[in-house]
Design a protein around this motif. Structure first.
Motif, PDB file in Angstrom:
ATOM      1  N   LEU A 103      67.237  89.202  74.510  1.00 41.49           N
ATOM      2  CA  LEU A 103      66.199  89.493  75.505  1.00 41.49           C
ATOM      3  C   LEU A 103      66.470  88.762  76.817  1.00 41.49           C
ATOM      4  N   ALA A 104      67.015  87.558  76.737  1.00 35.84           N
ATOM      5  CA  ALA A 104      67.312  86.799  77.951  1.00 35.84           C
ATOM      6  C   ALA A 104      68.349  87.502  78.809  1.00 35.84           C
ATOM      7  N   ARG A 105      69.307  88.169  78.165  1.00 38.65           N
ATOM      8  CA  ARG A 105      70.373  88.832  78.914  1.00 38.65           C
ATOM      9  C   ARG A 105      70.015  90.282  79.276  1.00 38.65           C
ATOM     10  N   ARG A 106      68.933  90.787  78.732  1.00 34.96           N
ATOM     11  CA  ARG A 106      68.579  92.196  78.910  1.00 34.96           C
ATOM     12  C   ARG A 106      68.352  92.608  80.365  1.00 34.96           C
ATOM     13  N   PRO A 107      67.752  91.769  81.214  1.00 33.27           N
ATOM     14  CA  PRO A 107      67.505  92.223  82.592  1.00 33.27           C
ATOM     15  C   PRO A 107      68.762  92.626  83.356  1.00 33.27           C
ATOM     16  N   ALA A 165      66.605 100.957  74.157  1.00 33.45           N
ATOM     17  CA  ALA A 165      65.718 100.628  75.277  1.00 33.45           C
ATOM     18  C   ALA A 165      66.330  99.498  76.092  1.00 33.45           C
ATOM     19  N   LEU A 166      67.329  99.858  76.902  1.00 36.16           N
ATOM     20  CA  LEU A 166      68.031  98.839  77.672  1.00 36.16           C
ATOM     21  C   LEU A 166      67.144  98.232  78.752  1.00 36.16           C
ATOM     22  N   ASP A 167      66.169  98.992  79.232  1.00 40.77           N
ATOM     23  CA  ASP A 167      65.281  98.520  80.292  1.00 40.77           C
ATOM     24  C   ASP A 167      63.906  99.138  80.090  1.00 40.77           C
ATOM     25  N   PRO A 168      63.148  98.674  79.068  1.00 38.41           N
ATOM     26  CA  PRO A 168      61.867  99.307  78.749  1.00 38.41           C
ATOM     27  C   PRO A 168      60.862  99.185  79.885  1.00 38.41           C
ATOM     28  N   ALA A 169      60.248 100.292  80.232  1.00 39.38           N
ATOM     29  CA  ALA A 169      59.276 100.303  81.328  1.00 39.38           C
ATOM     30  C   ALA A 169      57.882  99.935  80.851  1.00 39.38           C
TER      31      ALA A 169
END
Length: 228
Positions: free
Chosen positions: A51-55, A9-13
């Motif tokens: 999580l901080a770098r995920r966006p 889930a690289l960019d969970p909606a």
């Protein structure tokens, strides 16, 4: 939970189905119970920094980005700072998660891909492999070794890209499924970075047929269709 979220889930909606954030909630509870435990703080550091770098892991089309394509201004600076605080405390220990926190911390403080301390990260992956000899750790060590060699860092030692490719090929063909996928992606990227674009494109076409994580599939297709 966080590993699964990080890989799939690289960019969970859907925030309610965000297992990465759920993992952070559990880590927060562990830290509340064991505030000075270096492994617990290291675990939370890894989750916070991830999580901080995920966006920045995907572009505006939902396509995954390579590490050198990431816009670091999109990182969550507040969460990044909190993760680095945890990593600093974890540095008093020498367990698996303390080492993982140190690796994540180095990636997080590097001003750019080119100015990343690849040699130190290779050393830390070596230490992590001693504590937790997982095929995924071995792939990560090989990937960072390749980056160190390509960057011309003296600390890369006598390791050659040929040796790295040989080990990655072994993991691709004989490793467990998760490590095989990562090794295949690493081999394609290495061919891409060393000018073997046609071979890399074929690898990426093959990977796009089997990868079911949509941002990664799109990344493979983008590279497969990029002219040499």
């Amino acid at each position: 939970m966080f590993t699964v979220a990080h890989r799939t889930a690289l960019d969970p909606a859907d925030a309610l189905a965000d297992t990465g954030r759920q993992a952070l909630s559990i880590a927060d509870a562990l830290v509340a119970a064991f505030p000075r435990d270096t492994e617990v703080r290291g675990l939370r550091a890894v989750i916070r920094l991830g999580l901080a770098r995920r966006p920045a892991r995907v572009d505006h089309t939902g396509t995954a980005l390579a590490l050198d394509e990431v816009d670091r201004t999109r990182w969550d600076r507040e969460l990044l700072g909190a993760g680095l605080d945890d990593a600093t405390l974890a540095a008093d220990g020498d367990g698996r998660f303390a080492v993982e926190a140190a690796i994540a911390g180095l990636h997080s403080v590097a001003p750019s891909f080119e100015r990343t301390d690849w040699t130190r990260i290779v050393q830390l992956y070596g230490a992590l492999e001693e504590r937790w000899p997982s095929p995924s750790v071995r792939v990560a060590r090989l990937v960072t070794t390749a980056h160190a060699v390509l960057a011309g860092e003296a600390g890369a030692g006598a390791t050659s890209l040929t040796e790295v490719e040989r080990e990655l090929t072994s993991l691709e063909t004989r490793g467990p499924a998760y490590a095989s996928r990562d090794a295949a992606l690493a081999l394609a990227d290495l061919q891409w970075r060393t000018g073997r674009r046609e071979h890399a494109a074929q690898r990426y076409r093959d990977l796009a047929e089997v990868i079911d994580v949509e941002p990664l599939r799109r990344f493979c297709l983008r590279r497969a269709l990029t002219p040499p």
